[in-house]
Design an enzyme around this catalytic site. Structure first.
Site, PDB file in Angstrom:
ATOM      1  CE1 TYR A  56     -25.499 -18.594  -7.454  1.00 28.99           C
ATOM      2  CE2 TYR A  56     -25.547 -18.929  -5.080  1.00 28.99           C
ATOM      3  CZ  TYR A  56     -25.100 -19.292  -6.335  1.00 28.99           C
ATOM      4  OH  TYR A  56     -24.260 -20.384  -6.467  1.00 28.99           O
TER       5      TYR A  56
ATOM      6  NE  ARG B 293     -31.718 -23.550  -8.051  1.00 25.57           N
ATOM      7  CZ  ARG B 293     -30.719 -23.895  -8.854  1.00 25.57           C
ATOM      8  NH1 ARG B 293     -30.259 -25.131  -8.847  1.00 25.57           N
ATOM      9  NH2 ARG B 293     -30.175 -23.017  -9.681  1.00 25.57           N
TER      10      ARG B 293
ATOM     11  CG  HIS C 233     -25.115 -12.023  14.289  1.00 21.44           C
ATOM     12  ND1 HIS C 233     -24.346 -10.973  14.716  1.00 21.44           N
ATOM     13  CD2 HIS C 233     -24.261 -12.911  13.721  1.00 21.44           C
ATOM     14  CE1 HIS C 233     -23.076 -11.207  14.436  1.00 21.44           C
ATOM     15  NE2 HIS C 233     -22.986 -12.376  13.834  1.00 21.44           N
TER      16      HIS C 233
ATOM     17  CE  LYS D 101     -27.837 -21.088  -7.878  1.00 22.89           C
ATOM     18  NZ  LYS D 101     -26.731 -22.046  -7.961  1.00 22.89           N
TER      19      LYS D 101
ATOM     20  NE  ARG E 234     -21.494  -7.439  11.049  1.00 24.34           N
ATOM     21  CZ  ARG E 234     -21.319  -8.294  12.055  1.00 24.34           C
ATOM     22  NH1 ARG E 234     -21.683  -7.949  13.299  1.00 24.34           N
ATOM     23  NH2 ARG E 234     -20.794  -9.485  11.843  1.00 24.34           N
TER      24      ARG E 234
ATOM     25  CG  LEU F   9     -28.213 -26.018  -5.746  1.00 21.82           C
ATOM     26  CD1 LEU F   9     -28.800 -25.137  -4.664  1.00 21.82           C
ATOM     27  CD2 LEU F   9     -27.455 -25.174  -6.760  1.00 21.82           C
TER      28      LEU F   9
ATOM     29  CD  GLU G 233     -23.605 -29.667  -4.308  1.00 22.18           C
ATOM     30  OE1 GLU G 233     -24.417 -29.607  -5.245  1.00 22.18           O
ATOM     31  OE2 GLU G 233     -23.741 -28.992  -3.268  1.00 22.18           O
TER      32      GLU G 233
END
Length: 283
Positions: A34, A53, A104, A147, A102, A203, A179
């Protein structure tokens, strides 16, 4: 136009009425990335940096996103233009690995990634209001430079800070500061801006990157090496930075006063950052 605008794979509408397929891998695995940015005058700030990014995160997670930059830019602008007038907007977007049963392992190659976005009115933080902080052991995994949507450790850390009436949680691995729960943290000591290197423990913050350039442009030395909690407590200033709240000093850590010894440098960085924001988002 709507106050809060939602977008999912080309469909735009009121955010409160938008639906996401139950098979979207973001729901089961947090399998996506995101970005978030401030918008002024319907211009998203530092969009190219965010797109850089974004595509790097997609590459690291091996998500075969098919949209080129120009199309992503255009789709995000559609969402912005559909929002009611406001002084500032908050723009969020995410890409998941797609919609599939679903499982993995990655879905078949024909499953296309999804693009979700929304825009809502945004209230800018008062940069003169300092942060109150707590410290917590950094128990996240070692992919913090991506991210991703996997934010449970940050959610829990933010909750611990809120429970103690604080604004952010500074994370550390042993004595080494990394961070914050949802921000970068840097320090100023003896006129030097010191910030954690952009390795897999943090990040690579867009605001952090801009502050580094501002420091270099204004003769403030920059030191991108790890620092400790003891160094943070002894720093002249502690600066918390993020894309939606810009940069502010901290005044307290675990109830103990900190910083406040180089306000002129903090003010310079803030003024230059706001100037950059205003210049890039002007009509």
């Amino acid at each position: 136009m709507w106050k809060n605008v939602g977008y999912y794979n080309g469909e735009i509408g009121p955010l409160e009425e938008m639906k996401v397929p139950m098979g979207d891998r973001a729901l089961y695995f947090g399998d996506g990335i995101y970005e978030a940015a401030c918008v002024a005058n319907r211009v998203p700030f530092a969009l190219e940096d965010h797109l850089d990014r974004m595509y790097n995160s997609l590459r690291l997670l091996e998500i075969p996103f098919w949209m080129e930059r120009d199309q992503v830019r255009a789709e995000l602008q559609k969402v912005i233009e559909a929002a009611e007038e406001a002084p500032y907007h908050f723009l969020y977007w995410q890409v998941s690995r797609g919609v599939a049963p679903r499982g993995h392992a990655f879905p078949p190659a024909e499953v296309a990634p999804t693009l979700l976005a929304y825009v809502r009115p945004h209230r800018m933080k008062d940069l003169n209001q300092p942060y109150r902080l707590i410290s917590l052991e950094d128990n996240r995994y070692k992919l913090c430079h991506i991210k991703t949507l996997n934010l449970i450790p940050s959610v829990l850390a933010s909750q611990r800070a809120a429970e103690r009436g604080c604004d952010e949680a500074v994370l550390h691995r042993g004595s080494r500061v990394t961070e914050c729960a949802h921000s970068n943290v840097s320090i100023i000591k003896d006129g030097i801006f010191k910030t954690h290197p952009t390795d897999h423990y943090i990040l690579p913050g867009i605001t952090r990157m801009h502050i580094i350039q501002i420091c270099k442009d204004n003769g403030i030395p920059v030191d991108e090496t790890p620092f400790t909690m003891a160094e943070l407590m002894d720093a002249d200033e502690i600066i918390v930075s993020s894309s939606t709240k810009f940069c502010s000093p901290a005044c307290e850590m675990n109830g103990t006063p900190i910083g406040g010894k180089a306000p002129e440098l903090v003010k310079l960085i803030q003024e230059k950052y706001v100037e950059k924001f205003e210049n890039e988002t002007a009509n």
